[in-house]
Design an enzyme around this catalytic site. Structure first.
Site, PDB file in Angstrom:
ATOM      1  N   HIS A 165       0.865  -1.174   0.000  1.00  0.00           N
ATOM      2  CA  HIS A 165       0.000   0.000   0.000  1.00  0.00           C
ATOM      3  C   HIS A 165       0.909   1.233   0.000  1.00  0.00           C
ATOM      4  O   HIS A 165       2.038   1.168   0.496  1.00  0.00           O
ATOM      5  CB  HIS A 165      -0.869   0.077   1.260  1.00  0.00           C
ATOM      6  CG  HIS A 165      -1.791  -1.076   1.477  1.00  0.00           C
ATOM      7  ND1 HIS A 165      -1.377  -2.237   2.078  1.00  0.00           N
ATOM      8  CD2 HIS A 165      -3.115  -1.231   1.218  1.00  0.00           C
ATOM      9  CE1 HIS A 165      -2.404  -3.074   2.165  1.00  0.00           C
ATOM     10  NE2 HIS A 165      -3.471  -2.491   1.657  1.00  0.00           N
ATOM     11  N   ASP A 215       2.338   2.025   3.362  1.00  0.00           N
ATOM     12  CA  ASP A 215       3.318   1.079   3.902  1.00  0.00           C
ATOM     13  C   ASP A 215       4.732   1.538   3.614  1.00  0.00           C
ATOM     14  O   ASP A 215       5.632   1.353   4.432  1.00  0.00           O
ATOM     15  CB  ASP A 215       3.159  -0.312   3.268  1.00  0.00           C
ATOM     16  CG  ASP A 215       1.779  -0.897   3.416  1.00  0.00           C
ATOM     17  OD1 ASP A 215       1.116  -0.581   4.413  1.00  0.00           O
ATOM     18  OD2 ASP A 215       1.374  -1.675   2.531  1.00  0.00           O
ATOM     19  N   GLU A 237     -10.498  -7.211  -4.313  1.00  0.00           N
ATOM     20  CA  GLU A 237     -10.329  -8.224  -3.276  1.00  0.00           C
ATOM     21  C   GLU A 237     -11.608  -8.323  -2.454  1.00  0.00           C
ATOM     22  O   GLU A 237     -11.903  -7.434  -1.646  1.00  0.00           O
ATOM     23  CB  GLU A 237      -9.148  -7.864  -2.373  1.00  0.00           C
ATOM     24  CG  GLU A 237      -8.887  -8.885  -1.289  1.00  0.00           C
ATOM     25  CD  GLU A 237      -7.625  -8.584  -0.501  1.00  0.00           C
ATOM     26  OE1 GLU A 237      -7.602  -8.887   0.706  1.00  0.00           O
ATOM     27  OE2 GLU A 237      -6.672  -8.044  -1.100  1.00  0.00           O
ATOM     28  N   HIS A 263     -10.848 -14.179   3.930  1.00  0.00           N
ATOM     29  CA  HIS A 263     -12.057 -13.464   3.517  1.00  0.00           C
ATOM     30  C   HIS A 263     -13.124 -14.443   3.010  1.00  0.00           C
ATOM     31  O   HIS A 263     -14.320 -14.219   3.209  1.00  0.00           O
ATOM     32  CB  HIS A 263     -11.732 -12.443   2.429  1.00  0.00           C
ATOM     33  CG  HIS A 263     -10.895 -11.306   2.914  1.00  0.00           C
ATOM     34  ND1 HIS A 263     -10.445 -10.310   2.082  1.00  0.00           N
ATOM     35  CD2 HIS A 263     -10.421 -11.005   4.150  1.00  0.00           C
ATOM     36  CE1 HIS A 263      -9.720  -9.436   2.777  1.00  0.00           C
ATOM     37  NE2 HIS A 263      -9.697  -9.844   4.032  1.00  0.00           N
ATOM     38  N   ASP A 276      -4.304 -13.774  -2.038  1.00  0.00           N
ATOM     39  CA  ASP A 276      -3.713 -13.389  -0.764  1.00  0.00           C
ATOM     40  C   ASP A 276      -3.707 -14.626   0.119  1.00  0.00           C
ATOM     41  O   ASP A 276      -4.769 -15.118   0.527  1.00  0.00           O
ATOM     42  CB  ASP A 276      -4.516 -12.259  -0.110  1.00  0.00           C
ATOM     43  CG  ASP A 276      -3.990 -10.887  -0.478  1.00  0.00           C
ATOM     44  OD1 ASP A 276      -3.142 -10.796  -1.382  1.00  0.00           O
ATOM     45  OD2 ASP A 276      -4.446  -9.896   0.120  1.00  0.00           O
ATOM     46  N   ASP A 293     -11.042 -11.455  11.024  1.00  0.00           N
ATOM     47  CA  ASP A 293      -9.966 -11.681  10.074  1.00  0.00           C
ATOM     48  C   ASP A 293      -8.640 -11.798  10.821  1.00  0.00           C
ATOM     49  O   ASP A 293      -7.986 -10.799  11.108  1.00  0.00           O
ATOM     50  CB  ASP A 293      -9.942 -10.485   9.103  1.00  0.00           C
ATOM     51  CG  ASP A 293      -9.194 -10.794   7.822  1.00  0.00           C
ATOM     52  OD1 ASP A 293      -8.684 -11.914   7.695  1.00  0.00           O
ATOM     53  OD2 ASP A 293      -9.138  -9.909   6.957  1.00  0.00           O
ATOM     54  N   ASP A 325      -5.845 -13.354   9.787  1.00  0.00           N
ATOM     55  CA  ASP A 325      -4.680 -13.223   8.888  1.00  0.00           C
ATOM     56  C   ASP A 325      -3.489 -14.055   9.356  1.00  0.00           C
ATOM     57  O   ASP A 325      -2.361 -13.565   9.462  1.00  0.00           O
ATOM     58  CB  ASP A 325      -4.257 -11.758   8.765  1.00  0.00           C
ATOM     59  CG  ASP A 325      -5.173 -10.953   7.864  1.00  0.00           C
ATOM     60  OD1 ASP A 325      -5.794 -11.548   6.970  1.00  0.00           O
ATOM     61  OD2 ASP A 325      -5.274  -9.728   8.051  1.00  0.00           O
ATOM     62  N   ASP A 357      -0.526 -12.261   2.690  1.00  0.00           N
ATOM     63  CA  ASP A 357      -1.239 -11.270   3.490  1.00  0.00           C
ATOM     64  C   ASP A 357      -1.479 -11.889   4.867  1.00  0.00           C
ATOM     65  O   ASP A 357      -2.604 -12.181   5.258  1.00  0.00           O
ATOM     66  CB  ASP A 357      -2.553 -10.897   2.814  1.00  0.00           C
ATOM     67  CG  ASP A 357      -3.289  -9.776   3.540  1.00  0.00           C
ATOM     68  OD1 ASP A 357      -2.690  -9.180   4.455  1.00  0.00           O
ATOM     69  OD2 ASP A 357      -4.446  -9.511   3.209  1.00  0.00           O
TER      70      ASP A 357
END
Length: 438
Positions: free
Chosen positions: A100, A103, A231, A270, A295, A306, A308, A338
């Site tokens: 991003h 980031d 996404e 997701h 991802d 989420d 992750d 991700d």
């Protein structure tokens, strides 16, 4: 090497019997699978945000991981962060990364400062890319963290905020093109609603589509030939997000004429939040010709958010890689991790161990998926199950050579029809038989 990486050697493939923690047991990048090198089938990418920015903060506790990179100014720290990113990717043999805008670049006090910072840091990152050969898989803009986006970005009820999102996206596209990225992602972190009492959904969806069309037109005018991705995610942070799942997004793309430029960036966690399996979402994307990128992570089915986590579920990665193989592999997309380490895994070595685990899990899934295809029993069963559509009335149905009147006449003359058994349990046993004899 910097920030805890100095004494860590490059991670190598040593085979399944290796007891060495910093080694790959299944990921052998040059091993041939279905006519491609394993690394080309997997195309692993490092996520800049979780890996370099995630500090272990959760709703109930402050940071547990040091993410304060050395430097006197925000830009100096951003450059140190980039040094760490590329050192880490070289240790792991990862050839791609994703980012991003926020980031990699200091936010500054205005969009103008962010733009200038983004230009400077991408100059620096491009130098690291040229030196190492590491490539950008895709870029995106963080249009969800800043307070201005509390009511959405492209779906904001305020035109000025829509304009701010457009500016950020334009600059993130510029950065992606500059770094040679082959994809650009839209993740609608705030593109949804909490209540319809204050929401005009029609305007919000129309405006989101307009923003995407603007992005495509701008990027193509600048020579971008890669894919745009959406996404899907059903919830978090908004209660109902407009990109709920693949099927929802496909309907959106077709309605607004975006289906020629957009594909899916599908995340495992997701998918489960939407009440689907990872394989389901990949399959829906593949059969609708919108399979693009992945991802790679997993959630905890006992938790409703989420999480992750780095992927360790070999069943899921095997079913995933079956879909990837059937799609012919990746074109512009890849497998972006991700995923974030747990709060208690706070050392740089923990990050490397997490990546090894995730990469090995997908490599093992790819090897098993290939064995399932070579074994042939599951594909043969599915082919037999639909064999009636290859001849006679079934072939006429497939070819569109019949109608309701003809089908009624045909059906009225049929003897009693017995449906064929689905044999789910048998097929699951076959799957296990192949899986545990790799």
């Amino acid at each position: 090497m910097v920030n805890g990486l100095t004494n860590i050697p490059p991670v190598k493939f040593e085979g399944r019997d290796s007891k060495k923690a910093l080694s790959f047991k299944y990921y052998n990048p040059d091993e041939m699978i279905q006519g491609k090198k394993m690394k080309d089938y997997l195309k692993f990418a490092m996520s800049y945000w979780h890996t370099l920015c995630g500090d272990g903060t959760d709703p109930f506790g402050s940071s547990t991981i040091d993410r304060d990179y050395s430097g006197q100014t925000p830009m100096e720290k951003a450059k140190t962060k980039a040094d760490v990113a590329f050192a880490l990717m070289q240790i792991l043999g990862i050839e791609y990364f994703c980012f991003h805008d926020l980031d990699i670049a200091p936010t500054g006090n205005s969009l103008k400062e962010l733009k200038n910072n983004l230009i400077e840091i991408t100059d620096y990152i491009k130098g690291l890319m040229d030196k190492t050969g590491i490539k950008l898989l895709w870029g995106t803009a963080n249009c969800f963290s800043h307070p201005r986006y509390m009511n959405g970005a492209g779906t904001s009820p305020q035109a000025d905020i829509f304009a701010c999102a457009a500016a950020q996206i334009k600059n993130a596209i510029d950065a992606t093109i500059k770094l040679g990225g082959t994809g650009y992602v839209f993740w609608g972190g705030r593109e949804g609603y909490e209540t319809l009492l204050n929401t005009n959904m029609e305007i919000e969806l129309d405006n989101m589509a307009k923003l995407m069309h603007m992005a495509v037109d701008y990027a193509r005018s600048k020579g971008f030939t890669g894919d745009f991705y959406i996404e899907p995610k059903p919830k978090e942070p908004t209660k109902h997000q407009y990109d709920f799942d693949v099927a929802t997004v496909v309907g959106f793309l077709r309605k607004y004429g975006l289906d020629k430029d957009f594909k899916m960036n599908i995340e495992a966690n997701h998918a489960t939040l939407a009440g689907h399996t990872f394989q389901h979402e990949l399959n829906v994307a593949r059969v609708n010709n919108v399979f693009g990128s992945i991802d790679a992570n997993q959630g905890d089915l006992l938790l409703g958010w989420d999480t992750d986590q780095f992927p360790t579920n070999v069943y899921d990665t095997t079913l995933c890689m079956l879909e990837v193989i059937k799609a012919g592999g990746f074109t512009n997309g890849g497998l972006n991790f991700d995923a974030k380490v747990r709060r208690a895994s706070y050392t740089m070595e923990d990050i490397i161990l997490a990546y090894i685990s995730g990469m090995d899990t997908f490599a093992l899934g790819l090897k098993i998926a290939n064995k399932i295809i070579e074994d042939g029993r599951i594909d043969e069963f599915v082919s037999r199950r639909y064999a009636s559509y290859k001849t006679g009335i079934g072939a006429d149905i497939i070819a569109g050579r019949t109608n309701l009147e003809e089908l009624e006449k045909y059906a009225l003359e049929l003897p009693p029809v017995e449906p064929h058994p689905g044999k789910q349990e048998y097929l699951e046993a076959v799957f296990n038989n192949v899986m545990f004899t790799v």
